[in-house]
Design a protein around this motif. Structure first.
Motif, PDB file in Angstrom:
ATOM      1  N   SER A 109       0.839  -1.196   0.000  1.00  0.00           N
ATOM      2  CA  SER A 109       0.000   0.000   0.000  1.00  0.00           C
ATOM      3  C   SER A 109       0.874   1.246   0.000  1.00  0.00           C
ATOM      4  O   SER A 109       2.028   1.224   0.441  1.00  0.00           O
ATOM      5  N   ALA A 110       0.315   2.317  -0.489  1.00  0.00           N
ATOM      6  CA  ALA A 110       1.063   3.574  -0.543  1.00  0.00           C
ATOM      7  C   ALA A 110       1.500   4.008   0.841  1.00  0.00           C
ATOM      8  O   ALA A 110       2.606   4.535   1.027  1.00  0.00           O
ATOM      9  N   SER A 111       0.652   3.781   1.837  1.00  0.00           N
ATOM     10  CA  SER A 111       1.001   4.213   3.189  1.00  0.00           C
ATOM     11  C   SER A 111       2.203   3.455   3.735  1.00  0.00           C
ATOM     12  O   SER A 111       3.023   4.023   4.464  1.00  0.00           O
ATOM     13  N   ASN A 112       2.332   2.187   3.386  1.00  0.00           N
ATOM     14  CA  ASN A 112       3.488   1.416   3.844  1.00  0.00           C
ATOM     15  C   ASN A 112       4.738   1.780   3.056  1.00  0.00           C
ATOM     16  O   ASN A 112       5.816   1.954   3.630  1.00  0.00           O
ATOM     17  N   ARG A 113       4.581   1.884   1.744  1.00  0.00           N
ATOM     18  CA  ARG A 113       5.740   2.214   0.916  1.00  0.00           C
ATOM     19  C   ARG A 113       6.304   3.577   1.288  1.00  0.00           C
ATOM     20  O   ARG A 113       7.521   3.770   1.287  1.00  0.00           O
ATOM     21  N   ARG A 114       5.438   4.504   1.595  1.00  0.00           N
ATOM     22  CA  ARG A 114       5.868   5.856   1.936  1.00  0.00           C
ATOM     23  C   ARG A 114       5.985   6.017   3.445  1.00  0.00           C
ATOM     24  O   ARG A 114       5.495   6.985   4.040  1.00  0.00           O
ATOM     25  N   SER A 115       6.657   5.065   4.051  1.00  0.00           N
ATOM     26  CA  SER A 115       6.891   5.117   5.491  1.00  0.00           C
ATOM     27  C   SER A 115       8.314   4.656   5.764  1.00  0.00           C
ATOM     28  O   SER A 115       9.020   4.203   4.853  1.00  0.00           O
ATOM     29  N   ALA A 116       8.725   4.731   7.029  1.00  0.00           N
ATOM     30  CA  ALA A 116      10.055   4.273   7.427  1.00  0.00           C
ATOM     31  C   ALA A 116       9.991   2.868   8.013  1.00  0.00           C
ATOM     32  O   ALA A 116      10.908   2.452   8.718  1.00  0.00           O
ATOM     33  N   SER A 117       8.947   2.117   7.691  1.00  0.00           N
ATOM     34  CA  SER A 117       8.767   0.779   8.261  1.00  0.00           C
ATOM     35  C   SER A 117       9.605  -0.285   7.567  1.00  0.00           C
ATOM     36  O   SER A 117       9.577  -1.443   7.956  1.00  0.00           O
ATOM     37  N   TRP A 118      10.352   0.093   6.527  1.00  0.00           N
ATOM     38  CA  TRP A 118      11.221  -0.841   5.822  1.00  0.00           C
ATOM     39  C   TRP A 118      12.495  -0.121   5.387  1.00  0.00           C
ATOM     40  O   TRP A 118      12.520   1.104   5.267  1.00  0.00           O
ATOM     41  N   ASP A 119      13.540  -0.902   5.147  1.00  0.00           N
ATOM     42  CA  ASP A 119      14.820  -0.340   4.706  1.00  0.00           C
ATOM     43  C   ASP A 119      15.196  -0.761   3.294  1.00  0.00           C
ATOM     44  O   ASP A 119      15.797   0.018   2.543  1.00  0.00           O
ATOM     45  N   ILE A 120      14.901  -2.017   2.942  1.00  0.00           N
ATOM     46  CA  ILE A 120      15.188  -2.505   1.596  1.00  0.00           C
ATOM     47  C   ILE A 120      13.963  -3.215   1.043  1.00  0.00           C
ATOM     48  O   ILE A 120      13.219  -3.862   1.785  1.00  0.00           O
ATOM     49  N   ALA A 121      13.746  -3.068  -0.261  1.00  0.00           N
ATOM     50  CA  ALA A 121      12.614  -3.700  -0.936  1.00  0.00           C
ATOM     51  C   ALA A 121      13.139  -4.638  -2.012  1.00  0.00           C
ATOM     52  O   ALA A 121      14.018  -4.270  -2.795  1.00  0.00           O
ATOM     53  N   PHE A 122      12.604  -5.842  -2.033  1.00  0.00           N
ATOM     54  CA  PHE A 122      12.973  -6.850  -3.025  1.00  0.00           C
ATOM     55  C   PHE A 122      11.876  -6.859  -4.087  1.00  0.00           C
ATOM     56  O   PHE A 122      10.743  -7.265  -3.809  1.00  0.00           O
ATOM     57  N   THR A 123      12.207  -6.409  -5.289  1.00  0.00           N
ATOM     58  CA  THR A 123      11.193  -6.140  -6.291  1.00  0.00           C
ATOM     59  C   THR A 123      11.530  -6.813  -7.619  1.00  0.00           C
ATOM     60  O   THR A 123      12.576  -7.436  -7.776  1.00  0.00           O
ATOM     61  N   ASP A 124      10.594  -6.684  -8.556  1.00  0.00           N
ATOM     62  CA  ASP A 124      10.823  -7.066  -9.945  1.00  0.00           C
ATOM     63  C   ASP A 124      10.879  -8.596 -10.093  1.00  0.00           C
ATOM     64  O   ASP A 124      10.479  -9.346  -9.198  1.00  0.00           O
TER      65      ASP A 124
END
Length: 232
Positions: free
Chosen positions: A80-95
């Motif tokens: 969700s946009a609220s999670n992505r635009r937060s400091a609740s994560w440091d690295i994202a595994f994508t693609d």
């Protein structure tokens, strides 16, 4: 546009990786534990997705990204946009195969954290993990910020990715002795070694169908705010 091109080429190239089940064994030849760093073994990515039709137990669709908080070791699938635009994560595994790894950088318009408070930065250092003892200055980090890491040489320049991909064997080969110095979402210095994408962290893979993505990686976060990244 860079991200779109990356998806198209990587999708074509990774058609044959990891489509059936196999028991993996942890690589016992390498001891990643140093008493200070956090080591994550076989963190499952979106193992139910496939880039091809007809793969048993999988569905042909885009891979769902996931997010990881270094301090808490928390994996989240909340896009969700609220999670992505937060400091609740440091690295994202994508693609494709979750192999494109972004830091939480609120200033990167192509990154999942765009528009949020994340202070993430990432640079590549060609040195063994234990030898990376100090982070560069904030100015140097910003000047050389890669924003993400993935397939070495595409779409970014060589010597910035965490794995090679062979168009001949169709296998991903993790790059040895490449360490990433990162800044967390809150602005703490850390170092990160992405070790493997295959289940069990095998020292070498020759089987096109070895299960993936299962991530083995280690990291150290300097909580006192200094640039000291010394580990045993």
């Amino acid at each position: 546009m860079r991200h779109t091109i990356h998806i198209c080429l990587l999708t074509t190239a990774l058609l044959t990786i990891a489509s059936c089940k196999k028991d993996g064994n942890k690589d016992t030849k390498t001891n990643y534990e140093d008493g200070v760093s956090t080591v994550i073994y076989d963190l499952a990515g979106d193992t139910e997705a496939s880039v091809a039709d007809g793969v048993e137990g999988k569905e042909r669709r885009p891979f769902k990204p996931f997010y990881f908080k270094l301090k808490s070791k928390l994996q989240s699938w909340d896009s969700s946009a609220s999670n992505r635009r937060s400091a609740s994560w440091d690295i994202a595994f994508t693609d494709v195969y979750n192999a494109l790894v972004y830091v939480n950088d609120g200033n990167n318009p192509n990154g999942p954290g765009y528009g949020g408070p994340g202070k993430g930065l990432i640079i590549a250092v060609d040195s063994p993990y234990s030898k990376v003892t100090e982070a560069p200055s904030l100015e140097e980090m910003k000047a050389h910020n890669l924003k993400f890491t993935g397939w070495d040489g595409y779409p970014q320049v060589y010597n910035t990715g965490w794995y090679f991909y062979s168009l001949t064997t169709h296998l991903a080969i993790p790059i040895k002795n490449r360490t990433f110095v990162i800044m967390t979402a809150e602005g703490k210095y850390a170092k990160l070694e992405l070790i493997n994408v295959y289940q069990g962290n095998p020292p070498a893979v020759t089987d096109l169908y070895w299960p993936a993505p299962y991530f083995t990686f280690r990291y150290y976060v300097q909580e006192d705010g200094s640039r000291n990244l010394r580990t045993p």
